[in-house]
Design an enzyme around this catalytic site. Structure first.
Site, PDB file in Angstrom:
ATOM      1  NE  ARG A 100       5.977   4.762   8.636  1.00 21.93           N
ATOM      2  CZ  ARG A 100       6.893   5.674   8.226  1.00 21.93           C
ATOM      3  NH1 ARG A 100       7.373   6.974   8.745  1.00 21.93           N
ATOM      4  NH2 ARG A 100       7.507   5.488   6.831  1.00 21.93           N
ATOM      5  CG  HIS A 127      10.059   1.422   4.798  1.00 16.07           C
ATOM      6  ND1 HIS A 127       8.897   1.601   4.551  1.00 16.07           N
ATOM      7  CD2 HIS A 127      10.540   2.802   4.919  1.00 16.07           C
ATOM      8  CE1 HIS A 127       8.528   2.760   4.165  1.00 16.07           C
ATOM      9  NE2 HIS A 127       9.553   3.621   4.594  1.00 16.07           N
ATOM     10  CD  GLN A 130      11.922   4.586   0.874  1.00 17.33           C
ATOM     11  OE1 GLN A 130      11.162   5.165   1.498  1.00 17.33           O
ATOM     12  NE2 GLN A 130      12.617   4.970  -0.089  1.00 17.33           N
ATOM     13  CG  ASP A 230      17.571   4.140   7.082  1.00 22.19           C
ATOM     14  OD1 ASP A 230      16.995   5.304   7.162  1.00 22.19           O
ATOM     15  OD2 ASP A 230      16.657   3.274   7.360  1.00 22.19           O
ATOM     16  CB  CYS A 270      14.555   5.484   2.874  1.00 20.70           C
ATOM     17  SG  CYS A 270      15.308   5.390   4.459  1.00 20.70           S
ATOM     18  NE  ARG A 298       7.371   5.006   0.082  1.00 20.23           N
ATOM     19  CZ  ARG A 298       7.672   5.470   1.347  1.00 20.23           C
ATOM     20  NH1 ARG A 298       8.477   5.927   1.821  1.00 20.23           N
ATOM     21  NH2 ARG A 298       6.649   4.932   2.096  1.00 20.23           N
TER      22      ARG A 298
HETATM   23  N1   CP Z   1      11.177   7.247   3.669  1.00 17.65           N
HETATM   24  C1   CP Z   1      10.234   7.513   4.432  1.00 17.65           C
HETATM   25  O1   CP Z   1       9.432   6.442   4.869  1.00 17.65           O
HETATM   26  O2   CP Z   1       9.995   8.605   5.075  1.00 17.65           O
HETATM   27  P1   CP Z   1       8.823   9.080   6.094  1.00 17.65           P
HETATM   28  O3   CP Z   1       9.287   8.515   7.619  1.00 17.65           O
HETATM   29  O4   CP Z   1       8.928  10.325   5.916  1.00 17.65           O
HETATM   30  O5   CP Z   1       7.449   8.659   5.921  1.00 17.65           O
HETATM   31  N1  NVA Z   2      15.124   3.232   9.592  1.00 13.91           N
HETATM   32  C1  NVA Z   2      14.436   4.281   9.611  1.00 13.91           C
HETATM   33  C2  NVA Z   2      13.546   4.566   8.365  1.00 13.91           C
HETATM   34  C3  NVA Z   2      12.692   5.909   8.263  1.00 13.91           C
HETATM   35  C4  NVA Z   2      11.826   5.931   6.822  1.00 13.91           C
HETATM   36  C5  NVA Z   2      13.369   4.452  10.771  1.00 13.91           C
HETATM   37  O1  NVA Z   2      12.811   3.241  10.986  1.00 13.91           O
HETATM   38  O2  NVA Z   2      13.382   5.546  11.326  1.00 13.91           O
END
Ligand code: CP
Ligand code: NVA
Length: 313
Positions: A100, A127, A130, A230, A270, A298
């Site tokens: 990430r 993502h 997701q 989101d 998400c 997930r």
């Molecule tokens: N939806 C998602 O990716 O959640 P986290 O940021 O908690 O991993």
């Molecule tokens: N768009 C959000 C998604 C979190 C899972 C972010 O990038 O923070």
């Protein structure tokens, strides 16, 4: 070497296969074959996470492998060691990597420099874990009990995506939606149209766009099979918080907006959610919301992705 950095890294046939495998992993949890036996997978995070971190850690363990949790701040990469060298070194120890990060290019450089599969656990651009999970979760409702029909059940469905229509999740719907044949109706403030990066990716993948962008939330939601939102302030966007909270107000998913979608429409997010901002508390907790199925899935879908990558090495 196969990677999963974006939705289009899997063909439609592979996505269908991952869905079937994920359904099997879900119903047979605890009896799955150890696809990662004697393997160690690195889970490297440059950003915060609850779901992704825990579901991958548990998932690698349940497939017989060892997850190695890595916080970027604790590593030499945060003191200037190059991405390429980090990838080369970690490839000597590990069998795969889940990352990430901020810039999507880090994932691409890591994948190109290392010699193990790399999975995108969220970048500023996309993502895909997701998105794949969301499609699996929607398909569970559209074709209950028929995992082999999950992929087909999605084709031609209308998805409305409201709020921050320029964020990573929205991009994933633009790209993944085109690959799977969804109609993706985005509605957000002017200036939040999907950007050049995702349009260029569509072109690179030879996909005709299936999304539309509008500033009118009602038009986007009308007749939708699923309404998605989101957070309005993604990780890294905190400096724009006040401005975003103000301009995105009309795009809050509430009962009034949900009533314009099909009566059978599902609400998805998400997570993490901010009730009262991008979604009203009653919709988030209401009978059309399947957000916790998404969160659970997930685990199952990512296990299927990992097993798929391990088997196609
Ligand atoms: N939806 C998602 O990716 O959640 P986290 O940021 O908690 O991993
Ligand atoms: N768009 C959000 C998604 C979190 C899972 C972010 O990038 O923070």
């Amino acid at each position: 070497m196969r990677h999963f950095l974006k939705e289009t890294d899997f063909t439609a046939a592979e996505t269908a296969e991952v869905f079937v495998r994920a359904a099997r992993m879900k119903s047979g949890r605890g009896t799955e074959s150890p696809a990662l036996a004697r393997q160690s997978w690195g889970l490297l995070f440059f950003k915060k996470s609850t779901r992704t971190r825990v579901s991958f850690q548990v998932g690698v363990h349940e497939l017989g492998g060892q997850p190695v949790m890595l916080n970027a701040d604790d590593m030499q990469i945060s003191r200037g060691e190059t991405v390429a060298d980090t990838a080369r070194v970690l490839s000597r120890y590990l069998h795969g990597m889940v990352i990430r990060c901020h810039e999507h290019s880090l994932l691409e450089e890591f994948a190109a420099s290392g010699s193990m599969p790399v999975v995108n656990a969220l970048s500023d651009f996309l993502h895909p874990c997701q998105f794949l999970t969301d499609m699996f979760t929607l398909a569970e409702r559209l074709a209950p009990g028929r995992p082999e029909a999950y992929l087909d059940s999605l084709r031609g469905r209308k998805v409305a995506f409201l709020g921050d229509t320029a964020c990573n999740m929205a991009n994933s719907f633009v790209l993944g939606g085109a690959a799977l044949g969804l109609e993706v109706a985005l509605a957000g403030p002017a200036g939040y149209e999907p950007g050049e990066q995702v349009r260029a990716q569509l072109k690179k993948d030879g996909l005709a766009p299936t999304f539309s962008f509008s500033v009118d939330p009602a038009a986007a939601v009308k007749g939708a099979d699923m309404v998605y939102t989101d957070v309005w302030v993604s990780m890294g966007m905190e400096a724009e918080k006040a401005e975003r909270l103000r301009t995105m107000q009309p795009y809050q998913v509430n009962q009034k907006l949900m009533s314009l979608a099909k009566p059978s429409a599902w609400f998805m997010h998400c997570l993490p959610a901010h009730p009262g901002e991008e979604v009203s508390a009653d919709v988030l907790q209401g009978p059309r919301s399947i957000v916790f199925d998404q969160a659970e899935n997930r685990l199952h879908v990512q296990k299927a992705v990992l097993a798929h990558l391990a088997s196609s090495r």
